[in-house]
Design a protein around this motif. Sequence first.
Motif, mmCIF file in Angstrom:
data_model
loop_
_atom_site.group_PDB
_atom_site.id
_atom_site.type_symbol
_atom_site.label_atom_id
_atom_site.label_comp_id
_atom_site.label_asym_id
_atom_site.label_seq_id
_atom_site.Cartn_x
_atom_site.Cartn_y
_atom_site.Cartn_z
ATOM 1 N N LEU A 214 0.833 -1.188 0.000
ATOM 2 C CA LEU A 214 0.000 0.000 0.000
ATOM 3 C C LEU A 214 0.874 1.247 0.000
ATOM 4 O O LEU A 214 1.949 1.248 0.599
ATOM 5 C CB LEU A 214 -0.899 0.023 1.233
ATOM 6 C CG LEU A 214 -1.886 -1.140 1.343
ATOM 7 C CD1 LEU A 214 -1.271 -2.280 2.127
ATOM 8 C CD2 LEU A 214 -3.155 -0.694 2.012
ATOM 9 N N ASN B 276 0.454 5.159 1.065
ATOM 10 C CA ASN B 276 -0.407 6.110 1.780
ATOM 11 C C ASN B 276 -1.789 5.529 2.059
ATOM 12 O O ASN B 276 -2.799 6.220 1.982
ATOM 13 C CB ASN B 276 -0.522 7.418 1.002
ATOM 14 C CG ASN B 276 0.817 8.076 0.801
ATOM 15 O OD1 ASN B 276 1.659 8.090 1.697
ATOM 16 N ND2 ASN B 276 1.048 8.608 -0.384
ATOM 17 N N GLY B 277 -1.822 4.226 2.355
ATOM 18 C CA GLY B 277 -3.065 3.543 2.700
ATOM 19 C C GLY B 277 -3.867 3.025 1.532
ATOM 20 O O GLY B 277 -4.897 2.386 1.720
ATOM 21 N N ASN B 278 -3.436 3.291 0.306
ATOM 22 C CA ASN B 278 -4.136 2.822 -0.899
ATOM 23 C C ASN B 278 -3.402 1.635 -1.492
ATOM 24 O O ASN B 278 -2.183 1.683 -1.667
ATOM 25 C CB ASN B 278 -4.193 3.944 -1.935
ATOM 26 C CG ASN B 278 -5.030 5.111 -1.479
ATOM 27 O OD1 ASN B 278 -6.237 5.000 -1.362
ATOM 28 N ND2 ASN B 278 -4.390 6.237 -1.202
ATOM 29 N N LEU B 279 -4.153 0.593 -1.829
ATOM 30 C CA LEU B 279 -3.541 -0.600 -2.396
ATOM 31 C C LEU B 279 -2.870 -0.273 -3.726
ATOM 32 O O LEU B 279 -3.460 0.340 -4.612
ATOM 33 C CB LEU B 279 -4.574 -1.699 -2.586
ATOM 34 C CG LEU B 279 -4.039 -3.055 -2.987
ATOM 35 C CD1 LEU B 279 -3.009 -3.581 -1.984
ATOM 36 C CD2 LEU B 279 -5.171 -4.051 -3.131
ATOM 37 N N LEU B 280 -1.621 -0.675 -3.835
ATOM 38 C CA LEU B 280 -0.766 -0.406 -4.991
ATOM 39 C C LEU B 280 -0.619 -1.652 -5.863
ATOM 40 O O LEU B 280 -0.838 -1.637 -7.064
ATOM 41 C CB LEU B 280 0.599 0.051 -4.482
ATOM 42 C CG LEU B 280 1.730 0.222 -5.456
ATOM 43 C CD1 LEU B 280 1.472 1.409 -6.356
ATOM 44 C CD2 LEU B 280 3.038 0.414 -4.706
ATOM 45 N N ARG C 272 -2.339 -2.115 -9.670
ATOM 46 C CA ARG C 272 -3.431 -1.147 -9.776
ATOM 47 C C ARG C 272 -2.975 0.007 -10.668
ATOM 48 O O ARG C 272 -2.207 0.866 -10.254
ATOM 49 C CB ARG C 272 -3.783 -0.625 -8.389
ATOM 50 C CG ARG C 272 -4.957 0.305 -8.371
ATOM 51 C CD ARG C 272 -5.247 0.744 -6.961
ATOM 52 N NE ARG C 272 -6.509 1.419 -6.867
ATOM 53 C CZ ARG C 272 -6.998 1.910 -5.735
ATOM 54 N NH1 ARG C 272 -6.306 1.799 -4.604
ATOM 55 N NH2 ARG C 272 -8.155 2.510 -5.714
ATOM 56 N N TRP D 297 -7.228 -2.741 -12.974
ATOM 57 C CA TRP D 297 -6.355 -3.709 -12.298
ATOM 58 C C TRP D 297 -5.924 -4.761 -13.307
ATOM 59 O O TRP D 297 -6.722 -5.188 -14.148
ATOM 60 C CB TRP D 297 -7.115 -4.425 -11.182
ATOM 61 C CG TRP D 297 -7.303 -3.614 -9.956
ATOM 62 C CD1 TRP D 297 -8.337 -2.760 -9.687
ATOM 63 C CD2 TRP D 297 -6.447 -3.588 -8.820
ATOM 64 N NE1 TRP D 297 -8.157 -2.220 -8.452
ATOM 65 C CE2 TRP D 297 -7.010 -2.699 -7.899
ATOM 66 C CE3 TRP D 297 -5.252 -4.221 -8.508
ATOM 67 C CZ2 TRP D 297 -6.429 -2.430 -6.671
ATOM 68 C CZ3 TRP D 297 -4.674 -3.963 -7.281
ATOM 69 C CH2 TRP D 297 -5.256 -3.077 -6.379
ATOM 70 N N VAL E 223 -1.491 5.541 -8.099
ATOM 71 C CA VAL E 223 -1.857 5.526 -6.681
ATOM 72 C C VAL E 223 -1.382 6.798 -5.977
ATOM 73 O O VAL E 223 -2.017 7.273 -5.041
ATOM 74 C CB VAL E 223 -1.342 4.241 -5.995
ATOM 75 C CG1 VAL E 223 -1.556 4.272 -4.496
ATOM 76 C CG2 VAL E 223 -2.044 3.028 -6.591
ATOM 77 N N LEU F 154 -4.045 9.450 -5.580
ATOM 78 C CA LEU F 154 -5.202 9.200 -4.702
ATOM 79 C C LEU F 154 -5.014 9.885 -3.352
ATOM 80 O O LEU F 154 -3.884 10.022 -2.875
ATOM 81 C CB LEU F 154 -5.386 7.690 -4.506
ATOM 82 C CG LEU F 154 -5.610 6.880 -5.790
ATOM 83 C CD1 LEU F 154 -5.650 5.394 -5.465
ATOM 84 C CD2 LEU F 154 -6.880 7.325 -6.493
ATOM 85 N N THR G 48 -4.727 10.327 0.580
ATOM 86 C CA THR G 48 -4.220 9.469 1.652
ATOM 87 C C THR G 48 -5.380 8.949 2.479
ATOM 88 O O THR G 48 -6.318 9.686 2.785
ATOM 89 C CB THR G 48 -3.244 10.260 2.539
ATOM 90 O OG1 THR G 48 -2.153 10.680 1.720
ATOM 91 C CG2 THR G 48 -2.723 9.425 3.683
ATOM 92 N N LYS G 49 -5.307 7.679 2.845
ATOM 93 C CA LYS G 49 -6.345 7.071 3.708
ATOM 94 C C LYS G 49 -5.872 7.070 5.140
ATOM 95 O O LYS G 49 -4.734 6.957 5.443
ATOM 96 C CB LYS G 49 -6.641 5.645 3.266
ATOM 97 C CG LYS G 49 -7.423 5.607 1.991
ATOM 98 C CD LYS G 49 -7.843 4.190 1.706
ATOM 99 C CE LYS G 49 -8.710 4.135 0.483
ATOM 100 N NZ LYS G 49 -9.208 2.819 0.230
#
Length: 109
Positions: free
Chosen positions: A33, A35-39, A50, A78, A103, A106, A108-109
């Motif tokens: 991930l 910044n919290g986003n799946l890469l 992704r 994907w 990513v 996007l 940050t989560k």
Amino acid sequence: MARDAGLEELLKEQLGNRPGLSEKAMFGGWGFLLNGNLLCAAREDGMLARLGKGNDDWALKLPGIIPMISRGRHMQGWVRAGAEAYGDDALRGRLLDAALAYVDTLPTK
């Protein structure tokens, strides 16, 4: 689904120590991930990347790369790279660079 430790190591090596990069078990494999986003992810059946909706056409034209299908549904943006694709250092790098570029846009989560 069993994990692919060899692919995990290839991805760890290529991704390096980027700020915001984390890892965790997911999808029956090992997810990376940003910044919290799946890469991307390493699974026994290949590498998931992704690329973002509308950004995957170029990859799907290459041998060994197919759309990611989850529960019978095509996951737009994907791709799944088989061993012949992710085993090519340059191609794996190109997929990771494209995934990082997407990513990184996007929130940050």
